[in-house]
Design a protein around this motif. Structure first.
Motif, PDB file in Angstrom:
ATOM      1  N   UNK A   3       0.851  -1.194   0.000  1.00 32.08           N
ATOM      2  CA  UNK A   3       0.000   0.000   0.000  1.00 32.08           C
ATOM      3  C   UNK A   3       0.889   1.248   0.000  1.00 32.08           C
ATOM      4  N   UNK A   4       0.391   2.357  -0.540  1.00 33.97           N
ATOM      5  CA  UNK A   4       1.211   3.565  -0.561  1.00 33.97           C
ATOM      6  C   UNK A   4       1.519   4.010   0.863  1.00 33.97           C
ATOM      7  N   UNK A   5       2.738   4.518   1.036  1.00 37.66           N
ATOM      8  CA  UNK A   5       3.156   5.015   2.339  1.00 37.66           C
ATOM      9  C   UNK A   5       2.600   6.420   2.530  1.00 37.66           C
ATOM     10  N   UNK A   6       1.962   6.650   3.670  1.00 42.89           N
ATOM     11  CA  UNK A   6       1.436   7.966   3.991  1.00 42.89           C
ATOM     12  C   UNK A   6       2.414   8.627   4.949  1.00 42.89           C
ATOM     13  N   UNK A   7       2.874   9.810   4.586  1.00 47.08           N
ATOM     14  CA  UNK A   7       3.821  10.536   5.418  1.00 47.08           C
ATOM     15  C   UNK A   7       3.076  11.355   6.444  1.00 47.08           C
ATOM     16  N   UNK A   8       3.470  11.232   7.702  1.00 48.49           N
ATOM     17  CA  UNK A   8       2.902  12.029   8.785  1.00 48.49           C
ATOM     18  C   UNK A   8       3.719  13.319   8.854  1.00 48.49           C
ATOM     19  N   UNK A   9       3.131  14.471   8.524  1.00 47.53           N
ATOM     20  CA  UNK A   9       3.887  15.714   8.500  1.00 47.53           C
ATOM     21  C   UNK A   9       4.352  16.196   9.871  1.00 47.53           C
ATOM     22  N   UNK A  10       3.880  15.559  10.948  1.00 51.73           N
ATOM     23  CA  UNK A  10       4.312  15.957  12.292  1.00 51.73           C
ATOM     24  C   UNK A  10       5.478  15.105  12.790  1.00 51.73           C
ATOM     25  N   UNK A  11       5.915  14.146  11.972  1.00 53.61           N
ATOM     26  CA  UNK A  11       6.982  13.232  12.376  1.00 53.61           C
ATOM     27  C   UNK A  11       8.167  13.341  11.414  1.00 53.61           C
ATOM     28  N   UNK A  12       9.358  13.209  11.974  1.00 57.48           N
ATOM     29  CA  UNK A  12      10.587  13.234  11.184  1.00 57.48           C
ATOM     30  C   UNK A  12      10.586  12.041  10.231  1.00 57.48           C
ATOM     31  N   UNK A  49      19.154  13.962   1.201  1.00 57.92           N
ATOM     32  CA  UNK A  49      19.146  12.768   0.352  1.00 57.92           C
ATOM     33  C   UNK A  49      18.733  11.517   1.116  1.00 57.92           C
ATOM     34  N   UNK A  50      18.810  11.553   2.461  1.00 51.96           N
ATOM     35  CA  UNK A  50      18.419  10.399   3.275  1.00 51.96           C
ATOM     36  C   UNK A  50      16.898  10.282   3.429  1.00 51.96           C
ATOM     37  N   UNK A  51      16.181  11.358   3.131  1.00 49.80           N
ATOM     38  CA  UNK A  51      14.721  11.346   3.261  1.00 49.80           C
ATOM     39  C   UNK A  51      14.146  10.469   2.147  1.00 49.80           C
ATOM     40  N   UNK A  52      13.284   9.518   2.505  1.00 52.44           N
ATOM     41  CA  UNK A  52      12.673   8.673   1.473  1.00 52.44           C
ATOM     42  C   UNK A  52      11.953   9.535   0.430  1.00 52.44           C
ATOM     43  N   UNK A  53      12.043   9.160  -0.839  1.00 52.58           N
ATOM     44  CA  UNK A  53      11.438   9.977  -1.906  1.00 52.58           C
ATOM     45  C   UNK A  53       9.978  10.343  -1.659  1.00 52.58           C
ATOM     46  N   UNK A  54       9.191   9.416  -1.098  1.00 48.56           N
ATOM     47  CA  UNK A  54       7.765   9.697  -0.889  1.00 48.56           C
ATOM     48  C   UNK A  54       7.522  10.706   0.235  1.00 48.56           C
ATOM     49  N   UNK A  55       8.537  10.977   1.055  1.00 50.06           N
ATOM     50  CA  UNK A  55       8.387  11.924   2.165  1.00 50.06           C
ATOM     51  C   UNK A  55       8.996  13.290   1.866  1.00 50.06           C
ATOM     52  N   UNK A  57       9.500  16.892   0.928  1.00 52.82           N
ATOM     53  CA  UNK A  57       8.567  18.007   0.821  1.00 52.82           C
ATOM     54  C   UNK A  57       7.269  17.777   1.579  1.00 52.82           C
ATOM     55  N   UNK A  58       7.190  16.693   2.347  1.00 56.42           N
ATOM     56  CA  UNK A  58       5.963  16.355   3.067  1.00 56.42           C
ATOM     57  C   UNK A  58       6.101  16.497   4.575  1.00 56.42           C
ATOM     58  N   UNK A  59       7.332  16.358   5.103  1.00 54.94           N
ATOM     59  CA  UNK A  59       7.555  16.405   6.550  1.00 54.94           C
ATOM     60  C   UNK A  59       8.951  16.933   6.826  1.00 54.94           C
ATOM     61  N   UNK A  60       9.081  17.711   7.887  1.00 53.97           N
ATOM     62  CA  UNK A  60      10.371  18.274   8.284  1.00 53.97           C
ATOM     63  C   UNK A  60      11.209  17.243   9.025  1.00 53.97           C
ATOM     64  N   UNK A  61      12.509  17.334   8.817  1.00 56.57           N
ATOM     65  CA  UNK A  61      13.467  16.571   9.601  1.00 56.57           C
ATOM     66  C   UNK A  61      13.481  17.175  11.003  1.00 56.57           C
ATOM     67  N   UNK A  62      13.583  16.355  12.030  1.00 58.43           N
ATOM     68  CA  UNK A  62      13.579  16.863  13.405  1.00 58.43           C
ATOM     69  C   UNK A  62      14.918  17.501  13.776  1.00 58.43           C
ATOM     70  N   UNK A  63      14.888  18.273  14.848  1.00 60.96           N
ATOM     71  CA  UNK A  63      16.089  18.976  15.314  1.00 60.96           C
ATOM     72  C   UNK A  63      17.208  17.986  15.655  1.00 60.96           C
ATOM     73  N   UNK A  64      16.879  16.859  16.294  1.00 64.71           N
ATOM     74  CA  UNK A  64      17.904  15.887  16.691  1.00 64.71           C
ATOM     75  C   UNK A  64      18.632  15.326  15.468  1.00 64.71           C
ATOM     76  N   UNK A  65      17.904  14.967  14.429  1.00 66.52           N
ATOM     77  CA  UNK A  65      18.546  14.448  13.214  1.00 66.52           C
ATOM     78  C   UNK A  65      19.366  15.542  12.528  1.00 66.52           C
TER      79      UNK A  65
END
Length: 74
Positions: A3-12, A49-55, A57-65
């Motif tokens: 199934x398509x992966x749904x990106x949660x915009x509130x999660x890294x 570049x580590x962000x999965x292609x489907x994510x 522009x959909x969710x921000x990387x967290x401060x820790x990462x």
């Protein structure tokens, strides 16, 4: 078929932890927020570049990462 992966915009998209993005809080609540911490950080191309292609522009990387990927001060 997966199934398509749904990106949660509130999660890294890298670690899955909350990203604390004020822009997303404002978008979902309609309540004005101060500028987000992420607008003051330069995310390296290598980190992005580590962000999965489907994510992308959909969710921000967290401060820790972002801090783990930042170069060490000289």
């Amino acid at each position: 078929m997966h199934p398509p992966t749904v990106t949660d915009p509130t999660r890294c998209p890298l670690c899955g932890q909350p990203n604390a993005c004020a822009m997303e809080v404002e978008r979902t609540t309609g309540q004005p927020q101060p500028p987000c911490w992420c607008t003051q950080v330069d995310f390296s191309p290598a980190l992005l570049d580590q962000v999965p292609p489907e994510s992308r522009g959909q969710a921000c990387i967290c401060r820790a990462c972002a801090e783990r990927a930042a170069p060490a001060p000289p």
